[in-house]
Motif scaffolding. Structure first.
Motif, PDB file in Angstrom:
ATOM      1  N   ALA A  96      -8.907  12.690  10.950  1.00 57.47           N
ATOM      2  CA  ALA A  96      -7.971  11.842  11.697  1.00 57.47           C
ATOM      3  C   ALA A  96      -7.918  12.295  13.149  1.00 57.47           C
ATOM      4  O   ALA A  96      -8.231  13.431  13.467  1.00 57.47           O
TER       5      ALA A  96
ATOM      6  N   TRP B 180      -6.851   3.673   2.288  1.00 59.40           N
ATOM      7  CA  TRP B 180      -5.440   3.293   2.178  1.00 59.40           C
ATOM      8  C   TRP B 180      -5.318   1.813   1.838  1.00 59.40           C
ATOM      9  O   TRP B 180      -4.542   1.420   0.970  1.00 59.40           O
ATOM     10  N   GLU B 181      -6.091   1.007   2.535  1.00 64.48           N
ATOM     11  CA  GLU B 181      -6.024  -0.441   2.290  1.00 64.48           C
ATOM     12  C   GLU B 181      -6.487  -0.814   0.893  1.00 64.48           C
ATOM     13  O   GLU B 181      -5.962  -1.730   0.284  1.00 64.48           O
TER      14      GLU B 181
ATOM     15  N   GLN C  56     -10.537   6.707   6.243  1.00 66.79           N
ATOM     16  CA  GLN C  56      -9.232   6.968   5.639  1.00 66.79           C
ATOM     17  C   GLN C  56      -8.401   5.686   5.575  1.00 66.79           C
ATOM     18  O   GLN C  56      -7.773   5.388   4.555  1.00 66.79           O
ATOM     19  N   GLU C  57      -8.422   4.935   6.647  1.00 66.17           N
ATOM     20  CA  GLU C  57      -7.709   3.646   6.666  1.00 66.17           C
ATOM     21  C   GLU C  57      -8.201   2.736   5.549  1.00 66.17           C
ATOM     22  O   GLU C  57      -7.417   2.076   4.882  1.00 66.17           O
TER      23      GLU C  57
ATOM     24  N   PRO D 236      -1.237   8.370   3.383  1.00 70.74           N
ATOM     25  CA  PRO D 236      -1.647   9.040   4.627  1.00 70.74           C
ATOM     26  C   PRO D 236      -1.703  10.555   4.508  1.00 70.74           C
ATOM     27  O   PRO D 236      -2.674  11.172   4.938  1.00 70.74           O
TER      28      PRO D 236
ATOM     29  N   ARG E  63      -3.723   8.772  14.420  1.00 74.86           N
ATOM     30  CA  ARG E  63      -4.591   7.696  13.937  1.00 74.86           C
ATOM     31  C   ARG E  63      -5.512   8.193  12.844  1.00 74.86           C
ATOM     32  O   ARG E  63      -6.287   9.134  13.054  1.00 74.86           O
ATOM     33  N   LEU E  64      -5.445   7.547  11.697  1.00 77.09           N
ATOM     34  CA  LEU E  64      -6.375   7.871  10.625  1.00 77.09           C
ATOM     35  C   LEU E  64      -7.774   7.419  11.009  1.00 77.09           C
ATOM     36  O   LEU E  64      -7.954   6.467  11.767  1.00 77.09           O
ATOM     37  N   HIS E  65      -8.744   8.111  10.479  1.00 80.34           N
ATOM     38  CA  HIS E  65     -10.143   7.702  10.645  1.00 80.34           C
ATOM     39  C   HIS E  65     -10.349   6.373   9.906  1.00 80.34           C
ATOM     40  O   HIS E  65      -9.683   6.126   8.889  1.00 80.34           O
ATOM     41  N   PRO E  66     -11.246   5.522  10.388  1.00 86.73           N
ATOM     42  CA  PRO E  66     -11.479   4.240   9.689  1.00 86.73           C
ATOM     43  C   PRO E  66     -11.780   4.390   8.198  1.00 86.73           C
ATOM     44  O   PRO E  66     -11.367   3.539   7.400  1.00 86.73           O
TER      45      PRO E  66
ATOM     46  N   ARG F   3       0.842  -1.186   0.000  1.00 92.17           N
ATOM     47  CA  ARG F   3       0.000   0.000   0.000  1.00 92.17           C
ATOM     48  C   ARG F   3       0.879   1.239   0.000  1.00 92.17           C
ATOM     49  O   ARG F   3       2.036   1.205   0.394  1.00 92.17           O
TER      50      ARG F   3
ATOM     51  N   LYS G 158     -15.442  -1.655   9.107  1.00 90.84           N
ATOM     52  CA  LYS G 158     -14.633  -1.151  10.223  1.00 90.84           C
ATOM     53  C   LYS G 158     -15.496  -0.365  11.204  1.00 90.84           C
ATOM     54  O   LYS G 158     -15.371  -0.498  12.411  1.00 90.84           O
TER      55      LYS G 158
END
Lengths: 788, 169, 307
Positions: free
Chosen positions: B88, B101-102, B97-98, A17, B92-95, A12, B161
């Motif tokens: 965020a 990313w994934e 945002q996560e 980010p 920690r990113l917000h779910p 990823r 999530k």
């Protein structure tokens, strides 16, 4: 060559980010002290003499710093060099001062404290125009006695090329069947979500001539550097281009625009930073547009379906100017060079031309002429299949170049390096369950539904090196790219490649590539967008070249860096270089890993002359820079299959499902390859069904907003399945090939074939709007002009 | 006519952004998108079209997704705004945002903040959406890079999530 | 693309609004949801000297069911109307049509009154208002007047609202419990303005069918005959279009294939839409007929029995 353990990892992305947090730094986000904002005064006429520009009232407006028009700014017209037959050149002034040649051409520029005030003042600039006759179409431009757009471009033809290979006339007269049609491909807008933008700052004390720094949303920083230097009459070393985060490029951001030259000239003239960021109307009207071609083509085939010859007459509507760096030759040659495709085509004849019109200049856009060439050839293949009574897939199979025939010199003059075309198609058909789909089609047709299945197969050139650009006469495209790696004394590894990212994930994929070569974790490698001060000259990101050219340079640089690091480590560890292993973030003795060093230790040693540091005779530092010139071209290939349904009463097309088999060689990051494929498909579907730049006969743009120019939304994307093959190129390190344009190249052809299959009518004009489709349905003419 | 309602050319608006009280004094014609970017330094909200089609400028106003290019800054007075910068929680990113990313749900990132805002409202209202409902919900945000496939996946992952962290929802 | 300069006022009552209009009306524009006006301002296609922002006039935000009518304040957000149980119960056609209006972000800000006052010839709500016989309450310094749809929609992007007036309320007669309805449209992409859209409302000629009547197989009741059929088209003229001849032709008829084909042809023949870059006049004529068929069929299916 050792295996690179990072190749094939769907890592990823490292850039995500900060982009997800809204901390991307796009050109519009840059704030420099004292920065001023630009708004252009643009021509409302498609063709006119500029008599007078009166900026007096505008200059007096509060908040306005300056207004420049005509030859107020000392700039030269943008004019790309070309070496080859059949080309006529003309320059593109930064600010039009005698003639305007398309609606939206910049005539003056207002420089003010903010964009609001600048636009207010732009409204106050009075320009006297004498309108001139407009040629807003190829027909109008080529008519006898037509008004010339440029005095030095006779007959409004920038470029013409003719080519014949084989005895084409004979092949056509002997053929068992000939299919022929006139294909029309619309004008497109690239429409990245971030428009163009340039920020420039001038430092008068920077060297003997002063120094210009430019931050630009560009795909080609070095090309921009060269162009700005030339047209601002500066040495190249006086110009520095830095690429910030870029919100999509797709081709149009590889060109040098008048607005770039003006922004830089303004910064120099005023001694204050200047920022220009286009709005969407400017973007849709004055960022280079794409395609707009008419092709009269015919295919001659034998009774068994084998192709005997291909003939094409291509006319490209190139707009008003020839773009820098690749010129107006790009589109006409792109189409004809790829048209023979993955097939054996013994005879091939073409005429191709670029016609000047009073519209926005045409330039590169994902797929370029390849998309058009594939559209034509794949439609002809379907027509031929129907004429002979063959299934379209079988028609392809009978004509594919075989896997053992490489290198293959195609009738176009291109030499294909590799591919397994039959296997790519078979993979696609299998993933689609083609026989099952045909049975399903029969069932649904019995229910009265218009279901069509379309197939396409194609090759694409990627990663082109200098020989190709030189052969094409495109002198401004260098063809090589560069990479620089430095390791600092704390062990930090920093990479820069002359191919910037506009969303393709270079911060990740180049980190993967370098890390893999150097036994590091990708998290330990920082990749920064190129700065022309920090990475040697290159060509940039376009024509699916970044991994081949930029990656190739990076691998060379990594190899050189590794050699040096190993030499330093061996010296420190008192071992032979052959015994030093580079892995897991360290350099250590084979068999005794505890006897090793970190990259930081090696770097510190490399910066320390003397017996405990550098080996004798070695220059200090731990860095490497390399320039790499790729082979002429490496060829990817693909095959698409689609099922569509056409609403027989409204002409609306639904794409029910879509399969892509793509072969781009080894995939560095498969997740990113798939993302590029999805995005390319969406653009191809827009091209096939929804998008069209429309001008009227007076050269007025009718599609100036997103309400008129229709980009696909999430609702328009079909379910899509992607399957991969990996046929490496024999010519590139690790066999890499490019792929960014691939899905766009094949999809308009595939959807057109599917629609034609659904309707039992020719679908030879794009976009296939509901209105056009209903017209085709009511048209009695057959699907192709056929002699059989 | 009272002074309070006589037309003015400049005005002060007081509102909250990402939980923080702010105040801006701007020409009344300044759009909320521009005020967020220039007066408050929140450049995560992007301008993609300035005519309400692309959705890149989408923010939340009182929990609802709105196009900030179609609002005047002074109209924000008294309202509660959320921009991408407020999603965020520190490191920690917000779910959501996560999930992006994934799923490789972004490429150039320019349209992404607008999608994140739209999806924030959508998942709050519809925590278990079907794929069709997701497509419908994001059809007002344009992306030129991703072809939407991974964005849809990201929303599905985000829904999981969020429901995992709020099992009663 | 930044707006040209203007002055701004944000009244908090209808009275204040009228006072501002009285003074500045000729050079002012009213700002409601902004989804139509702000693009025009940003593109400098509209350059009013004054913007009167209605968004603080709380008194215009209500949905009331009263005396067989549903009264919707002009500032009700489209999203709120879409979700309103009152609208769903008494004006199901409105709830349904609203899903075709743009996208959720647009409906979060766009208002019922604003869309109707803007009167875009391809918008959904004007056709729905016309077909349901909505009336429009317009306030001016001389007081209030109420206009029927035919009088309210006057032409391309123009209504009967005067320069110093403001639309305050839209009144819809509540739909009957046994009324069938449908809204169908064709657009280039989901959420776009309609190329052609049709709203249809119908009643059953023989009265409502009791639930479960289909279970009495063998009883020769025949196909459902319709009465009081109305069709309203958007995207085919400067204002919503109704075709009296088509509606009359359906009175008392059952919707068999021949009837539907005749109506489609009649609709196609009568309409005189314009061509534009999205669709030709010929296309619109043809598709209007197609959609009329589809809307009538769907509406007939929705005719509900009394439970």
């Amino acid at each position: 060559m050792n295996r690179n353990p990072q190749v094939g990892r769907p890592l990823r992305r490292k850039e995500d980010p900060r982009l997800l947090r809204g901390q991307g730094q796009y050109v519009h986000d840059l704030r420099l002290p004292g920065m001023l904002h630009l708004a252009f005064v643009r021509s409302p006429h498609a063709h006119a003499r500029v008599r007078r520009v009166d900026a007096a009232q505008a200059r007096r407006a509060a908040g306005v710093e300056a207004v420049f028009a005509g030859s107020d700014l000392p700039t030269l017209p943008i004019e790309p060099q070309f070496a080859g037959e059949g080309y006529h050149s003309a320059g593109w002034p930064a600010l039009a001062h005698e003639w305007v040649r398309f609606v939206g051409e910049p005539v003056a520029v207002v420089v003010a404290r903010d964009r609001y005030v600048a636009e207010d003042a732009a409204d106050l600039v009075e320009v006297d125009y004498d309108p001139l006759p407009v040629v807003a179409s190829v027909e109008a431009a080529l008519r006898a006695g037509a008004s010339l757009v440029h005095d030095q471009v006779p007959g409004n033809v920038f470029f013409r090329r003719d080519h014949t290979q084989g005895d084409v006339a004979q092949a056509f007269s002997r053929a068992h069947a000939v299919v022929r049609a006139v294909f029309r491909h619309q004008r497109l807008a690239g429409a990245p979500m971030e428009g163009r933008g340039t920020t420039a700052a001038w430092d008068p004390r920077g060297g003997a001539h002063g120094r210009l720094t430019v931050w630009a949303s560009t795909q080609t920083p070095h090309s921009l550097q060269t162009g700005l230097a030339r047209f601002l009459s500066l040495p190249e070393s006086a110009v520095r281009v830095v690429v910030p985060d870029t919100g999509g490029g797709f081709g149009p951001k590889m060109h040098l625009y008048p607005e770039d030259v003006v922004t830089a000239a303004v910064a120099r003239a005023l001694g204050r930073p200047a920022q220009w960021v286009e709005d969407r109307r400017e973007n849709l009207g004055t960022m280079t547009q794409a395609r707009e071609q008419v092709i009269d083509a015919a295919l001659a085939v034998a009774a068994n379906g084998r192709i005997l010859a291909l003939r094409a007459d291509v006319t490209c509507d190139s707009g008003a100017y020839s773009v820098f760096p690749l010129t107006a030759v790009l589109e006409p040659m792109g189409t004809v060079q790829i048209m023979p495709g993955p097939y054996r085509v013994p005879g091939y004849a073409y005429t191709t031309r670029a016609v000047v019109t009073n519209k926005c200049p045409v330039g590169a856009y994902r797929g370029v002429g390849m998309t058009v060439g594939v559209f034509v050839m794949e439609r002809l293949m379907d027509k031929a299949a129907a004429a002979i009574g063959l299934d379209p897939a079988e028609m392809r199979r009978r004509n594919f170049i075989g896997a053992g025939e490489f290198p293959y010199a195609a009738a176009s003059g291109l030499v294909y390096d590799s591919g397994r075309f039959g296997e790519t198609l078979a993979t696609a058909l299998d993933a689609f369950d083609y026989p099952g789909a045909r049975r399903e089609q029969v069932r649904r047709r019995a229910e009265g539904r218009l279901i069509g299945i379309g197939v396409c197969a194609f090759v694409e050139y990627t990663g082109m090196g200098s020989k190709t650009f030189a052969r094409r006469g495109m002198l401004e495209a260098r063809g090589y790219d560069s990479a620089a790696i430095t390791v600092d004394r704390t062990g930090g590894v920093r990479v820069s490649v002359s191919c910037p990212s506009q969303g393709q994930g270079h911060e990740t994929v180049f980190a993967q590539l370098a890390a893999g070569e150097l036994g590091l974790d990708p998290a330990a490698v920082l990749v920064v967008q190129p700065d022309t001060d920090a990475v040697p000259m290159g060509s940039g990101t376009f024509a699916s070249r970044a991994i081949v050219a930029g990656g190739g340079a990076l691998m060379h640089a990594a190899a050189a860096l590794k050699t040096k690091a190993v030499a330093v480590a061996a010296h420190l560890l008192e071992a032979s270089v052959d015994d030093v292993v580079v892995a897991d973030g360290r350099l250590f003795i084979r068999g005794t890993p505890e006897r090793g060093l970190t990259w930081g230790e090696v770097a510190r040693a490399a910066h320390t002359p003397g017996p405990v540091g550098l080996p004798v005779g070695m220059d200090p530092g731990l860095d490497a820079a390399s320039t790499y010139d790729p082979p002429p071209a490496v060829f990817g290939n693909g095959a698409h299959v689609a099922m569509v349904e056409v609403d027989r009463d409204t002409g609306v097309v639904s794409v029910l499902r879509y399969v892509i088999a793509e072969d781009c060689g080894p995939m560095l990051n498969p997740m990113i390859v798939e993302g590029q494929t999805h995005g390319g498909l969406a653009q191809g579907l827009g091209e096939a069904l929804h998008e069209e730049v429309i001008y009227d006969e007076a050269g007025q743009l009718l599609t100036a907003t997103f309400m008129d120019y229709l980009l696909p939304t999430a609702k328009e994307m079909p379910p899509v399945r992607i399957v991969h093959l990996e046929t490496p190129s024999p010519h590139t390190a690790r066999g890499f090939k490019g792929m960014g344009e691939s899905a766009t190249i094949g999809s308009p052809a595939c959807v057109a074939n599917a629609v034609s299959d659904a309707l039992g009518r020719a679908a030879d004009t794009l976009p296939m709007t509901p209105g056009r489709i209903l017209q085709w349905m009511h048209d009695e003419r057959p699907a192709a002009e056929v002699k059989a | 006519m009272s002074k309070a309602t006589a037309p003015v050319s400049e005005r002060t608006a007081a509102f909250t952004v990402n939980g923080k009280q702010v105040q801006v004094t701007v020409p009344v014609r300044k759009t909320l998108a521009d005020a967020l970017r220039e007066d408050l330094g929140l450049t995560g909200t992007h301008l993609g079209c300035e005519h309400g089609v692309c959705g890149a400028c989408t923010i939340l106003m009182d929990g609802q997704a709105v196009r900030s290019c179609l609002l005047l800054a002074v109209q924000a007075d008294g309202h509660d705004l959320k921009t991408v910068e407020g999603m965020a929680d520190g490191d920690r990113l917000h779910p959501i945002q996560e999930a992006f990313w994934e799923a490789h749900g972004l490429q150039c990132g320019f349209c992404t903040p607008g999608f994140l805002m739209t999806i924030s409202e959508f998942l709050a209202e519809n925590p278990k959406p079907t794929e069709d409902e997701i497509r419908e919900a994001i059809a007002g945000n344009l992306c030129r890079c991703t072809g939407y496939v991974n964005i849809i996946k990201a929303v599905q992952i985000a829904a999981e999530k969020l429901s995992a962290s709020h099992p009663d929802t | 693309m930044k707006p040209a300069p203007f002055d701004y006022a944000a009244p908090e009552s209808v009275e204040e609004t009228l006072a501002l209009l009285a003074e500045y009306g000729a050079d002012a524009k009213l700002l409601a949801g902004g989804q139509s006006l702000m693009p025009l301002l940003n593109m400098r296609l509209a350059r009013p000297a004054v913007i009167i922002d209605l968004n603080r006039v709380a008194a215009l935000d209500y949905v009331k069911a009263t005396d067989g009518e549903v009264r919707i304040g002009a500032l009700v957000r489209q999203r709120a109307a879409e979700r309103s149980p009152v609208v769903a119960q008494h004006l199901p056609l409105v709830s349904d049509a609203l899903q075709w209006v743009g996208h959720p972000q647009i409906r979060n800000r766009g208002t019922i009154g604003g869309s109707l006052a803007h009167a875009d010839p391809s918008a959904e709500l004007p056709a729905v208002a016309a077909i349901l016989g909505a009336s429009f309450v317009v306030a001016g310094s001389d007081g209030e007047r109420t206009l029927a749809s035919e009088d309210f929609f006057q032409g391309y992007l123009s209504t009967a609202i005067g320069a110093t007036e403001v639309l305050t309320e839209v009144r819809f007669p509540a739909m009957a419990a046994d009324q069938g309805w449908a809204f169908v449209e064709v657009a280039r992409r989901h959420g776009d303005f309609a190329l052609v859209g049709v709203a249809a409302v119908v009643h059953a000629a023989d009265g409502p069918r009791p639930a479960g009547s289909e279970a009495h197989a063998g009883r020769a009741r025949g196909p459902l005959r319709l009465r009081d059929v109305r069709l309203a088209f958007t995207g085919v003229g400067p204002t919503p279009v109704r075709i009296a001849e088509a509606e009359a032709a359906l009175e008392g008829r059952a919707l068999d294939d021949r009837v539907l084909t005749d109506v489609a042809r009649l609709v196609s023949d009568r309409l005189e839409p314009e061509s534009d870059i999205q669709a030709s006049a010929a296309y619109r004529k043809h598709v209007a007929g197609v959609l009329a068929r589809r809307a009538l069929t769907a509406a007939a299916l929705r005719v509900r029995g009394r439970s």
